[in-house]
Write an enzyme that holds these catalytic residues in place. Sequence first.
Site, PDB file in Angstrom:
ATOM      1  N   LYS A 249      -0.253  -9.760   3.125  1.00 25.24           N
ATOM      2  CA  LYS A 249       0.852  -9.594   2.199  1.00 25.24           C
ATOM      3  C   LYS A 249       0.606 -10.459   0.960  1.00 25.24           C
ATOM      4  O   LYS A 249      -0.060 -11.497   1.025  1.00 25.24           O
ATOM      5  CB  LYS A 249       2.164  -9.999   2.860  1.00 25.24           C
ATOM      6  CG  LYS A 249       2.549  -9.169   4.067  1.00 25.24           C
ATOM      7  CD  LYS A 249       2.917  -7.742   3.691  1.00 25.24           C
ATOM      8  CE  LYS A 249       3.496  -6.995   4.893  1.00 25.24           C
ATOM      9  NZ  LYS A 249       3.876  -5.602   4.550  1.00 25.24           N
TER      10      LYS A 249
ATOM     11  N   LYS B 199      -0.851   2.079  -9.442  1.00 29.22           N
ATOM     12  CA  LYS B 199      -0.472   1.794  -8.058  1.00 29.22           C
ATOM     13  C   LYS B 199       0.818   0.979  -8.010  1.00 29.22           C
ATOM     14  O   LYS B 199       1.698   1.227  -7.174  1.00 29.22           O
ATOM     15  CB  LYS B 199      -1.592   1.037  -7.359  1.00 29.22           C
ATOM     16  CG  LYS B 199      -1.246   0.543  -5.958  1.00 29.22           C
ATOM     17  CD  LYS B 199      -2.360  -0.340  -5.416  1.00 29.22           C
ATOM     18  CE  LYS B 199      -1.989  -0.977  -4.080  1.00 29.22           C
ATOM     19  NZ  LYS B 199      -3.042  -1.893  -3.586  1.00 29.22           N
TER      20      LYS B 199
ATOM     21  N   ASN C 148       9.034   8.513   2.751  1.00 34.68           N
ATOM     22  CA  ASN C 148       8.534   8.633   1.381  1.00 34.68           C
ATOM     23  C   ASN C 148       8.929   9.937   0.706  1.00 34.68           C
ATOM     24  O   ASN C 148       9.265   9.962  -0.479  1.00 34.68           O
ATOM     25  CB  ASN C 148       7.008   8.502   1.363  1.00 34.68           C
ATOM     26  CG  ASN C 148       6.532   7.097   1.675  1.00 34.68           C
ATOM     27  OD1 ASN C 148       7.334   6.186   1.898  1.00 34.68           O
ATOM     28  ND2 ASN C 148       5.229   6.913   1.700  1.00 34.68           N
TER      29      ASN C 148
ATOM     30  N   GLU D  67       7.315  -7.607   0.256  1.00 38.76           N
ATOM     31  CA  GLU D  67       6.486  -7.963  -0.896  1.00 38.76           C
ATOM     32  C   GLU D  67       7.195  -7.667  -2.219  1.00 38.76           C
ATOM     33  O   GLU D  67       6.541  -7.483  -3.248  1.00 38.76           O
ATOM     34  CB  GLU D  67       5.156  -7.209  -0.841  1.00 38.76           C
ATOM     35  CG  GLU D  67       4.285  -7.583   0.341  1.00 38.76           C
ATOM     36  CD  GLU D  67       2.985  -6.823   0.367  1.00 38.76           C
ATOM     37  OE1 GLU D  67       1.936  -7.423   0.064  1.00 38.76           O
ATOM     38  OE2 GLU D  67       3.011  -5.623   0.691  1.00 38.76           O
TER      39      GLU D  67
END
Length: 295
Positions: free
Chosen positions: A74, A179, A197, A261
């Site tokens: 992470k 990204k 998603n 994150e």
Amino acid sequence: MDVLVFGAGSLGSLVGGLLARQHRVTLVGRDPHVGTVAAEGLTVDGAVECHVDPDGVTEVPPDASPDLALVTVKAYDTDAAAAALADCHPSTVLSLQNGLDNEARLADRLDCPVLAGTCTYGAMLEEPGRVTCTGVGEVVLGPREGGQSPAADRVGAAFDEVGIETTVAADMPHRSWEKLAVNAGINATTALARIENGAVLDEPASEVAAAAARETARAARDAGVDLSDEAAVDAVHEVAAATADNTSSMYQDVLAERRTEVDAINGAVAERIDAPVNRTLAGLLRAWERARDRR
């Protein structure tokens, strides 16, 4: 090639397992997973299937001297990864992490080429010693500053050798920001709404995801990287469609009540520009973490 994977969770175990079909691989991670790998091997199932026998350890071996260190921890553990890898002097490091600035932080501590990378393979660590490939994607890698390098070519060839779909790219700054736009749009949205998603392709989630991606594109341009709003939103839609049934890594963290994150993704965008959508998404996830003593 001698490969050390630092951060053998879902993605690290999948990529490390695929590399272990042809290369010597050491998975550095947590027990009981790496202990099971050491004793029984690693099973990869799902869209790709194999059983391999990499080494499994909880710390970087003192005699390690890998040709490649693959960093998949992470983002908040990047400094710890750099400190651990500094003692084993890898020839090349490749980051397949989420978020901004991981490669720069690694390069500050390590005296070797540090490559940037993206990975759209889907992975879930189902149980100790078994990782499921939930979707075949692509690894894109190259010098973090852009351009070409012999190190990137060597790593790309090693990935190609084991059948990992791989592109060695000269435009990694652009790809890294793209990204980030995908992660900013999909990860926090799915984690907060608790949806897969593919649900970000439809209203009302689609506008939230698109707005977060557009803000990220603006931050990229502010940093000198030519990423249009349209390209950022298109990238979100493409990844969401290709991984429609997947649970994003941030949603997986929320389900497991782990720290996310978000600081390195939505928080990083909001630190660079006025980004109300990313700031709101980051604030909500930080509040969720704080309520569970995860920050």
